[in-house]
Design a protein around this motif. Structure first.
Motif, PDB file in Angstrom:
ATOM      1  N   MET A 186       0.906  -1.377   0.031  1.00 30.03           N
ATOM      2  CA  MET A 186      -0.024  -0.017   0.064  1.00 30.03           C
ATOM      3  C   MET A 186       0.761   1.422  -0.009  1.00 30.03           C
ATOM      4  SD  MET A 186      -2.953  -1.177   2.992  1.00 30.03           S
ATOM      5  CE  MET A 186      -3.689   0.467   2.817  1.00 30.03           C
ATOM      6  N   LEU A 187       1.885   1.325   0.776  1.00 30.70           N
ATOM      7  CA  LEU A 187       2.905   2.364   0.940  1.00 30.70           C
ATOM      8  C   LEU A 187       3.608   2.620  -0.548  1.00 30.70           C
ATOM      9  CD1 LEU A 187       4.401   1.951   4.359  1.00 30.70           C
ATOM     10  CD2 LEU A 187       2.786   3.731   3.656  1.00 30.70           C
ATOM     11  N   PHE A 188       3.712   1.529  -1.230  1.00 35.36           N
ATOM     12  CA  PHE A 188       4.466   1.407  -2.546  1.00 35.36           C
ATOM     13  C   PHE A 188       3.612   2.469  -3.582  1.00 35.36           C
ATOM     14  CE2 PHE A 188       4.583  -0.391  -6.609  1.00 35.36           C
ATOM     15  CZ  PHE A 188       5.854   0.066  -7.017  1.00 35.36           C
ATOM     16  N   TYR A 189       2.402   1.842  -3.734  1.00 36.13           N
ATOM     17  CA  TYR A 189       1.446   2.484  -4.438  1.00 36.13           C
ATOM     18  C   TYR A 189       1.084   4.018  -4.059  1.00 36.13           C
ATOM     19  CZ  TYR A 189       1.063  -1.727  -7.156  1.00 36.13           C
ATOM     20  OH  TYR A 189       1.310  -2.729  -7.833  1.00 36.13           O
ATOM     21  N   GLY A 190       1.137   4.289  -2.813  1.00 34.82           N
ATOM     22  CA  GLY A 190       0.745   5.448  -2.170  1.00 34.82           C
ATOM     23  C   GLY A 190       1.976   6.457  -2.293  1.00 34.82           C
ATOM     24  N   SER A 191       3.216   5.904  -2.674  1.00 34.97           N
ATOM     25  CA  SER A 191       4.415   6.720  -2.786  1.00 34.97           C
ATOM     26  C   SER A 191       4.557   7.061  -4.421  1.00 34.97           C
ATOM     27  CB  SER A 191       5.595   6.170  -2.253  1.00 34.97           C
ATOM     28  OG  SER A 191       5.463   5.797  -0.816  1.00 34.97           O
ATOM     29  N   PRO A 192       5.141   8.272  -4.576  1.00 32.07           N
ATOM     30  CA  PRO A 192       5.652   8.733  -5.990  1.00 32.07           C
ATOM     31  C   PRO A 192       6.713   7.826  -6.687  1.00 32.07           C
ATOM     32  CG  PRO A 192       6.597  10.275  -4.555  1.00 32.07           C
ATOM     33  CD  PRO A 192       5.722   9.171  -3.528  1.00 32.07           C
ATOM     34  N   ILE A 193       6.420   6.528  -7.002  1.00 25.52           N
ATOM     35  CA  ILE A 193       7.576   5.670  -7.346  1.00 25.52           C
ATOM     36  C   ILE A 193       7.608   5.911  -8.847  1.00 25.52           C
ATOM     37  CG2 ILE A 193       8.558   3.398  -7.410  1.00 25.52           C
ATOM     38  CD1 ILE A 193       8.548   4.491  -4.619  1.00 25.52           C
ATOM     39  N   PHE A 194       6.553   5.740  -9.506  1.00 27.88           N
ATOM     40  CA  PHE A 194       6.326   5.559 -11.024  1.00 27.88           C
ATOM     41  C   PHE A 194       5.248   6.799 -11.425  1.00 27.88           C
ATOM     42  CE2 PHE A 194       3.459   2.390  -9.065  1.00 27.88           C
ATOM     43  CZ  PHE A 194       2.565   2.719  -9.570  1.00 27.88           C
ATOM     44  N   TRP A 195       4.675   7.354 -10.502  1.00 27.52           N
ATOM     45  CA  TRP A 195       3.981   8.557 -11.105  1.00 27.52           C
ATOM     46  C   TRP A 195       4.696   9.781 -10.424  1.00 27.52           C
ATOM     47  CZ3 TRP A 195       2.180  10.425  -6.537  1.00 27.52           C
ATOM     48  CH2 TRP A 195       1.974   9.797  -5.231  1.00 27.52           C
ATOM     49  N   ASP A 196       4.228  10.958 -11.294  1.00 26.65           N
ATOM     50  CA  ASP A 196       4.709  12.254 -11.025  1.00 26.65           C
ATOM     51  C   ASP A 196       4.012  12.753  -9.825  1.00 26.65           C
ATOM     52  OD1 ASP A 196       5.818  14.691 -10.883  1.00 26.65           O
ATOM     53  OD2 ASP A 196       5.715  15.020 -13.107  1.00 26.65           O
ATOM     54  N   PHE A 197       4.570  13.433  -8.805  1.00 29.10           N
ATOM     55  CA  PHE A 197       3.582  14.039  -7.635  1.00 29.10           C
ATOM     56  C   PHE A 197       3.262  15.460  -8.160  1.00 29.10           C
ATOM     57  CE2 PHE A 197       3.606  16.728  -4.011  1.00 29.10           C
ATOM     58  CZ  PHE A 197       2.420  16.221  -3.337  1.00 29.10           C
ATOM     59  N   SER A 198       3.844  16.055  -9.177  1.00 32.45           N
ATOM     60  CA  SER A 198       3.185  17.359  -9.576  1.00 32.45           C
ATOM     61  C   SER A 198       2.082  17.198 -10.148  1.00 32.45           C
ATOM     62  CB  SER A 198       4.377  18.151 -10.498  1.00 32.45           C
ATOM     63  OG  SER A 198       4.639  17.336 -11.793  1.00 32.45           O
ATOM     64  N   MET A 199       1.684  15.966 -10.835  1.00 32.05           N
ATOM     65  CA  MET A 199       0.460  15.754 -11.550  1.00 32.05           C
ATOM     66  C   MET A 199      -0.754  15.542 -10.761  1.00 32.05           C
ATOM     67  SD  MET A 199       1.987  13.102 -14.505  1.00 32.05           S
ATOM     68  CE  MET A 199       0.379  12.923 -15.355  1.00 32.05           C
ATOM     69  N   ILE A 200      -0.539  15.321  -9.453  1.00 26.80           N
ATOM     70  CA  ILE A 200      -1.724  15.067  -8.493  1.00 26.80           C
ATOM     71  C   ILE A 200      -2.304  16.388  -8.177  1.00 26.80           C
ATOM     72  CG2 ILE A 200      -2.184  14.245  -6.219  1.00 26.80           C
ATOM     73  CD1 ILE A 200      -1.270  11.948  -8.215  1.00 26.80           C
ATOM     74  N   PRO A 201      -3.485  16.492  -8.284  1.00 23.19           N
ATOM     75  CA  PRO A 201      -4.371  17.618  -7.786  1.00 23.19           C
ATOM     76  C   PRO A 201      -3.893  18.185  -6.650  1.00 23.19           C
ATOM     77  CG  PRO A 201      -5.915  15.830  -8.626  1.00 23.19           C
ATOM     78  CD  PRO A 201      -4.627  15.259  -8.756  1.00 23.19           C
ATOM     79  N   GLU A 202      -3.945  19.246  -6.342  1.00 26.27           N
ATOM     80  CA  GLU A 202      -3.482  19.989  -5.053  1.00 26.27           C
ATOM     81  C   GLU A 202      -4.179  19.690  -3.796  1.00 26.27           C
ATOM     82  OE1 GLU A 202      -2.838  24.079  -5.085  1.00 26.27           O
ATOM     83  OE2 GLU A 202      -1.556  24.191  -7.000  1.00 26.27           O
ATOM     84  N   ARG A 203      -5.482  19.481  -4.109  1.00 27.51           N
ATOM     85  CA  ARG A 203      -6.370  18.947  -2.943  1.00 27.51           C
ATOM     86  C   ARG A 203      -6.000  17.850  -2.441  1.00 27.51           C
ATOM     87  NH1 ARG A 203      -9.467  18.273  -7.235  1.00 27.51           N
ATOM     88  NH2 ARG A 203     -10.413  16.015  -7.373  1.00 27.51           N
ATOM     89  N   LEU A 204      -5.270  17.001  -3.185  1.00 27.38           N
ATOM     90  CA  LEU A 204      -4.824  15.604  -2.448  1.00 27.38           C
ATOM     91  C   LEU A 204      -3.250  15.540  -2.115  1.00 27.38           C
ATOM     92  CD1 LEU A 204      -6.442  13.201  -5.191  1.00 27.38           C
ATOM     93  CD2 LEU A 204      -7.473  13.780  -3.062  1.00 27.38           C
ATOM     94  N   GLN A 205      -2.544  16.509  -2.590  1.00 26.80           N
ATOM     95  CA  GLN A 205      -1.133  16.506  -2.176  1.00 26.80           C
ATOM     96  C   GLN A 205      -0.656  16.358  -0.894  1.00 26.80           C
ATOM     97  OE1 GLN A 205       1.088  19.487  -4.428  1.00 26.80           O
ATOM     98  NE2 GLN A 205       0.334  18.884  -6.427  1.00 26.80           N
ATOM     99  N   PHE A 206      -1.622  17.117  -0.090  1.00 31.13           N
ATOM    100  CA  PHE A 206      -1.152  17.170   1.500  1.00 31.13           C
ATOM    101  C   PHE A 206      -1.411  15.801   1.966  1.00 31.13           C
ATOM    102  CE2 PHE A 206      -2.880  17.236   5.764  1.00 31.13           C
ATOM    103  CZ  PHE A 206      -1.959  17.947   6.565  1.00 31.13           C
ATOM    104  N   TRP A 207      -2.549  15.080   1.571  1.00 28.33           N
ATOM    105  CA  TRP A 207      -2.588  13.798   2.210  1.00 28.33           C
ATOM    106  C   TRP A 207      -1.654  12.670   1.678  1.00 28.33           C
ATOM    107  CZ3 TRP A 207      -6.091  14.291   6.016  1.00 28.33           C
ATOM    108  CH2 TRP A 207      -6.847  15.273   5.927  1.00 28.33           C
TER     109      TRP A 207
END
Length: 266
Positions: A186-207
């Motif tokens: 779960m932590l693997f898929y919840g970490s920016p391993i293969f996806w770019d964090f900057s592409m995540i909506p700002e409302r979700l970035q904090f979580w």
């Protein structure tokens, strides 16, 4: 605080035993294998290859990145490989060293530390492969790379506290090993391993930043690619180190309360 000081003193006094147990752990993994430590690289590299084909080529991951996707991917994978393998081994640390339970001169609380030190050895081997791949892609060392050592120490201390807890509970609840694997995934898929964090909506970035591994994964990339000093985000520093101190204190407390019952269950 007194227990923490005694723990550090015991580590210093038993540094030779700690070294020997770590050496035993590392060599035991490969002594029956003709390829030896190659296998510490083979599985994560194969997994990295699958992710690269699926996300880097198939789904066109990283197409808007300033750095090669393979470099972005492997630096994150280095962190998750260190975390998941060390946590798994640490959870089984007491059971795998049951022969030491009745040894009066051995303080059992060093056993999770043996798992962390063994994990560091594998991590260094994997980081060597990471550096080779970065050099092939013309990403060369500079002063910022030294910060990787800071992030490695930070994650190691977090793992010491976490494995003190899981190792002690795992003696009484063997199924914890399976739970640890699920949580690690779960932590693997919840970490920016293969996806770019900057592409995540700002409302979700904090979580997403509340995942302790986020600080380490982004720290590695800040050191290798983005030239960001580790002290530039006070919130993440405070959050991660608060978690780390809590886990060390809590893990040590749980371990001290349960250690006298280990012999009855092993």
């Amino acid at each position: 605080m007194k227990n923490a000081i005694n723990f550090v003193r015991h580590i210093i006094e038993n540094r030779y035993l700690l070294f020997q147990l770590t050496k035993r752990n590392v060599t035991a993994q490969y002594k029956r294998s003709k390829l030896g430590m190659f296998w510490s690289l083979a599985e994560p590299l194969a997994f990295m290859g699958i992710l690269y084909v699926v996300f880097g080529i198939g789904l066109r991951g990283g197409r808007n990145m300033d750095i090669p996707f393979i470099c972005y991917l492997i630096t994150g994978l280095a962190v998750i490989q260190f975390f998941s393998q060390t946590l798994s081994a640490g959870t089984n640390a007491i059971r795998s060293h049951a022969f030491l339970i009745n040894k009066v001169h051995v303080r059992l609380s060093i056993l999770p530390l043996v798992s962390v030190l063994s994990g560091i050895v594998d991590h260094i081997i994997f980081l060597t492969a990471v550096i080779v791949i970065l050099l092939v892609h013309h990403i060369f060392p500079d002063i910022y790379w030294l910060q990787v050592l800071y992030y490695q120490i930070a994650l190691s201390l977090f793992l010491v506290g976490l494995t003190l807890f899981t190792a002690s509970v795992g003696v009484f609840f063997p199924d914890l090993q399976s739970i640890v694997r699920i949580v690690s995934r779960m932590l693997f898929y919840g970490s920016p391993i293969f996806w770019d964090f900057s592409m995540i909506p700002e409302r979700l970035q904090f979580w997403l930043k509340l995942n302790p591994l986020f600080y380490i994964v982004m720290g590695y990339r800040n050191a290798f690619f983005y030239k960001v000093n580790f002290w530039e985000d006070p919130f993440l520093i405070g959050y991660f180190w608060s978690w780390t101190i809590f886990m060390i204190l809590f893990g040590g407390f749980v371990f001290s309360r349960l250690k006298n019952q280990f012999a009855d269950y092993l």
